[in-house]
Design a protein around this motif. Structure first.
Motif, PDB file in Angstrom:
ATOM      1  N   ARG A  86    -108.962  35.181  23.473  1.00  0.00           N
ATOM      2  CA  ARG A  86    -109.695  34.106  22.790  1.00  0.00           C
ATOM      3  C   ARG A  86    -108.924  32.790  22.808  1.00  0.00           C
ATOM      4  O   ARG A  86    -109.519  31.719  22.730  1.00  0.00           O
ATOM      5  N   GLN A  87    -107.608  32.853  22.815  1.00  0.00           N
ATOM      6  CA  GLN A  87    -106.717  31.689  22.832  1.00  0.00           C
ATOM      7  C   GLN A  87    -106.811  30.826  21.577  1.00  0.00           C
ATOM      8  O   GLN A  87    -106.365  29.692  21.568  1.00  0.00           O
ATOM      9  N   ILE A  88    -107.384  31.362  20.529  1.00  0.00           N
ATOM     10  CA  ILE A  88    -107.498  30.583  19.293  1.00  0.00           C
ATOM     11  C   ILE A  88    -107.397  31.545  18.108  1.00  0.00           C
ATOM     12  O   ILE A  88    -107.852  32.685  18.172  1.00  0.00           O
ATOM     13  N   GLN A  89    -106.776  31.062  17.050  1.00  0.00           N
ATOM     14  CA  GLN A  89    -106.615  31.876  15.853  1.00  0.00           C
ATOM     15  C   GLN A  89    -106.852  31.015  14.622  1.00  0.00           C
ATOM     16  O   GLN A  89    -106.417  29.864  14.574  1.00  0.00           O
ATOM     17  N   LYS A  90    -107.542  31.592  13.659  1.00  0.00           N
ATOM     18  CA  LYS A  90    -107.822  30.873  12.414  1.00  0.00           C
ATOM     19  C   LYS A  90    -106.819  31.320  11.357  1.00  0.00           C
ATOM     20  O   LYS A  90    -106.600  32.506  11.158  1.00  0.00           O
ATOM     21  N   ASP A  91    -106.206  30.334  10.700  1.00  0.00           N
ATOM     22  CA  ASP A  91    -105.259  30.628   9.640  1.00  0.00           C
ATOM     23  C   ASP A  91    -105.453  29.602   8.526  1.00  0.00           C
ATOM     24  O   ASP A  91    -105.316  28.395   8.759  1.00  0.00           O
ATOM     25  N   ARG A  92    -105.803  30.084   7.348  1.00  0.00           N
ATOM     26  CA  ARG A  92    -106.035  29.223   6.181  1.00  0.00           C
ATOM     27  C   ARG A  92    -107.050  28.112   6.462  1.00  0.00           C
ATOM     28  O   ARG A  92    -106.839  26.949   6.109  1.00  0.00           O
ATOM     29  N   GLY A  93    -108.108  28.473   7.155  1.00  0.00           N
ATOM     30  CA  GLY A  93    -109.186  27.523   7.414  1.00  0.00           C
ATOM     31  C   GLY A  93    -108.956  26.597   8.593  1.00  0.00           C
ATOM     32  O   GLY A  93    -109.830  25.807   8.935  1.00  0.00           O
ATOM     33  N   LYS A  94    -107.795  26.688   9.231  1.00  0.00           N
ATOM     34  CA  LYS A  94    -107.516  25.838  10.393  1.00  0.00           C
ATOM     35  C   LYS A  94    -107.413  26.703  11.641  1.00  0.00           C
ATOM     36  O   LYS A  94    -106.985  27.854  11.574  1.00  0.00           O
ATOM     37  N   TYR A  95    -107.788  26.113  12.766  1.00  0.00           N
ATOM     38  CA  TYR A  95    -107.715  26.819  14.038  1.00  0.00           C
ATOM     39  C   TYR A  95    -106.471  26.370  14.806  1.00  0.00           C
ATOM     40  O   TYR A  95    -106.151  25.184  14.848  1.00  0.00           O
ATOM     41  N   TYR A  96    -105.797  27.348  15.394  1.00  0.00           N
ATOM     42  CA  TYR A  96    -104.570  27.082  16.150  1.00  0.00           C
ATOM     43  C   TYR A  96    -104.669  27.719  17.529  1.00  0.00           C
ATOM     44  O   TYR A  96    -105.222  28.816  17.670  1.00  0.00           O
ATOM     45  N   PRO A  97    -104.109  27.057  18.553  1.00  0.00           N
ATOM     46  CA  PRO A  97    -104.092  27.682  19.874  1.00  0.00           C
ATOM     47  C   PRO A  97    -103.140  28.876  19.881  1.00  0.00           C
ATOM     48  O   PRO A  97    -102.144  28.893  19.171  1.00  0.00           O
ATOM     49  N   VAL A  98    -103.466  29.868  20.683  1.00  0.00           N
ATOM     50  CA  VAL A  98    -102.628  31.055  20.824  1.00  0.00           C
ATOM     51  C   VAL A  98    -102.049  31.032  22.234  1.00  0.00           C
ATOM     52  O   VAL A  98    -102.781  31.064  23.224  1.00  0.00           O
ATOM     53  N   TYR A  99    -100.737  30.969  22.304  1.00  0.00           N
ATOM     54  CA  TYR A  99    -100.026  30.902  23.575  1.00  0.00           C
ATOM     55  C   TYR A  99     -99.651  32.306  24.023  1.00  0.00           C
ATOM     56  O   TYR A  99     -99.237  33.132  23.226  1.00  0.00           O
ATOM     57  N   PHE A 100     -99.785  32.549  25.313  1.00  0.00           N
ATOM     58  CA  PHE A 100     -99.470  33.855  25.890  1.00  0.00           C
ATOM     59  C   PHE A 100     -97.990  33.883  26.258  1.00  0.00           C
ATOM     60  O   PHE A 100     -97.513  33.008  26.994  1.00  0.00           O
TER      61      PHE A 100
ATOM     62  N   PRO B 234     -87.730  31.291  32.313  1.00  0.00           N
ATOM     63  CA  PRO B 234     -87.197  32.150  31.239  1.00  0.00           C
ATOM     64  C   PRO B 234     -88.277  32.817  30.394  1.00  0.00           C
ATOM     65  O   PRO B 234     -89.353  32.263  30.175  1.00  0.00           O
ATOM     66  N   ASP B 235     -87.952  34.008  29.909  1.00  0.00           N
ATOM     67  CA  ASP B 235     -88.884  34.811  29.112  1.00  0.00           C
ATOM     68  C   ASP B 235     -89.262  34.188  27.779  1.00  0.00           C
ATOM     69  O   ASP B 235     -90.251  34.584  27.172  1.00  0.00           O
ATOM     70  N   ASN B 236     -88.486  33.239  27.284  1.00  0.00           N
ATOM     71  CA  ASN B 236     -88.754  32.687  25.954  1.00  0.00           C
ATOM     72  C   ASN B 236     -89.822  31.579  25.976  1.00  0.00           C
ATOM     73  O   ASN B 236     -90.058  30.946  24.958  1.00  0.00           O
ATOM     74  N   LEU B 237     -90.494  31.389  27.098  1.00  0.00           N
ATOM     75  CA  LEU B 237     -91.561  30.394  27.190  1.00  0.00           C
ATOM     76  C   LEU B 237     -92.912  31.021  26.863  1.00  0.00           C
ATOM     77  O   LEU B 237     -93.097  32.228  26.977  1.00  0.00           O
ATOM     78  N   PHE B 238     -93.858  30.161  26.476  1.00  0.00           N
ATOM     79  CA  PHE B 238     -95.225  30.567  26.188  1.00  0.00           C
ATOM     80  C   PHE B 238     -96.145  29.672  26.993  1.00  0.00           C
ATOM     81  O   PHE B 238     -95.875  28.480  27.156  1.00  0.00           O
ATOM     82  N   ILE B 239     -97.238  30.247  27.489  1.00  0.00           N
ATOM     83  CA  ILE B 239     -98.163  29.475  28.324  1.00  0.00           C
ATOM     84  C   ILE B 239     -99.563  29.483  27.709  1.00  0.00           C
ATOM     85  O   ILE B 239     -99.929  30.398  26.968  1.00  0.00           O
ATOM     86  N   LEU B 240    -100.297  28.450  28.038  1.00  0.00           N
ATOM     87  CA  LEU B 240    -101.699  28.350  27.677  1.00  0.00           C
ATOM     88  C   LEU B 240    -102.443  28.030  28.965  1.00  0.00           C
ATOM     89  O   LEU B 240    -102.271  26.945  29.532  1.00  0.00           O
ATOM     90  N   LEU B 241    -103.201  29.007  29.457  1.00  0.00           N
ATOM     91  CA  LEU B 241    -104.003  28.785  30.651  1.00  0.00           C
ATOM     92  C   LEU B 241    -105.228  27.965  30.287  1.00  0.00           C
ATOM     93  O   LEU B 241    -105.698  28.023  29.143  1.00  0.00           O
ATOM     94  N   ASN B 242    -105.776  27.219  31.266  1.00  0.00           N
ATOM     95  CA  ASN B 242    -107.038  26.561  30.955  1.00  0.00           C
ATOM     96  C   ASN B 242    -108.100  27.652  30.763  1.00  0.00           C
ATOM     97  O   ASN B 242    -107.908  28.802  31.160  1.00  0.00           O
ATOM     98  N   LYS B 243    -109.176  27.313  30.109  1.00  0.00           N
ATOM     99  CA  LYS B 243    -110.161  28.307  29.667  1.00  0.00           C
ATOM    100  C   LYS B 243    -110.685  29.177  30.815  1.00  0.00           C
ATOM    101  O   LYS B 243    -110.759  30.404  30.697  1.00  0.00           O
ATOM    102  N   GLU B 244    -111.062  28.544  31.921  1.00  0.00           N
ATOM    103  CA  GLU B 244    -111.626  29.292  33.051  1.00  0.00           C
ATOM    104  C   GLU B 244    -110.603  30.268  33.637  1.00  0.00           C
ATOM    105  O   GLU B 244    -110.914  31.436  33.895  1.00  0.00           O
ATOM    106  N   ALA B 245    -109.378  29.807  33.839  1.00  0.00           N
ATOM    107  CA  ALA B 245    -108.328  30.660  34.397  1.00  0.00           C
ATOM    108  C   ALA B 245    -108.000  31.805  33.442  1.00  0.00           C
ATOM    109  O   ALA B 245    -107.772  32.944  33.870  1.00  0.00           O
ATOM    110  N   ASN B 246    -107.988  31.522  32.144  1.00  0.00           N
ATOM    111  CA  ASN B 246    -107.715  32.561  31.155  1.00  0.00           C
ATOM    112  C   ASN B 246    -108.797  33.638  31.206  1.00  0.00           C
ATOM    113  O   ASN B 246    -108.486  34.836  31.163  1.00  0.00           O
ATOM    114  N   ASN B 247    -110.056  33.231  31.309  1.00  0.00           N
ATOM    115  CA  ASN B 247    -111.148  34.207  31.410  1.00  0.00           C
ATOM    116  C   ASN B 247    -111.008  35.053  32.673  1.00  0.00           C
ATOM    117  O   ASN B 247    -111.188  36.267  32.633  1.00  0.00           O
TER     118      ASN B 247
END
Length: 165
Positions: free
Chosen positions: A63-77, A18-31
């Motif tokens: 980048r797969q990472i986002q900073k918000d209010r001093g904390k880092y969060y993963p970014v899902y595709f 389903p389209d409502n899912l989000f994925i996080l590839l491992n770093k090498e695959a994402n690059n």
């Protein structure tokens, strides 16, 4: 010659989910994925135009990472965006990406870590569906939920969920 339909096992690939899912590839695959898109389109702006998003969003997903209010969060595709790329990528590369998913999740809820994809049709899949239909809920926009007072059934359900990772 008749085909034995009992032995035919359907596979559900990442791009069929389903389209409502989000994925996080491992770093090498994402690059590799974004390098492939760079080689096809030339610029992040053109990638964004193809996906229907801003160039800055493309950078954020790479980048797969986002900073918000001093904390880092993963970014899902979003899987919805990934599906747009399926027709322009070769099958071998798609299978590589599918095997290198680190996480799958819905917007709110728990993640499936290191999912085992493709998902193969099995008795376990049908048991999970039966559990959800009988004692659970998987409504749109909500975290799937399962509740049963029988400990043995809960353990069977937990064991069957290992199909996903």
């Amino acid at each position: 010659m008749e085909t034995d339909e009992k032995n035919i096992c359907r596979e559900f690939h990442l791009w069929e989910l389903p389209d409502n899912l989000f994925i996080l590839l491992n770093k090498e695959a994402n690059n590799k994925f974004f390098n492939k898109l760079d080689s096809i389109f030339g610029t992040r702006e053109k990638i964004g135009k193809f996906l229907g998003i801003w160039r800055q969003e493309v950078n954020k997903y790479k980048r797969q990472i986002q900073k918000d209010r001093g904390k880092y969060y993963p970014v899902y595709f979003p899987l919805k965006l990934f599906k747009k790329c399926v027709p322009i990528l070769d099958q071998k590369f798609l299978y590589y990406l599918e095997r290198n998913i680190a996480e799958v999740r819905v917007r709110v809820g728990l993640s499936v870590y290191n999912p085992k994809l493709p998902i193969k049709e099995s008795e376990g899949i049908y048991r999970i569906l039966a559990h959800i239909m009988a004692d659970g809920n998987a409504s749109k926009g909500k975290t799937p939920y399962y509740a049963n007072t029988c400990r043995e059934l809960r353990e069977y359900f937990r064991k069957d969920l290992q199909i996903f990772g």
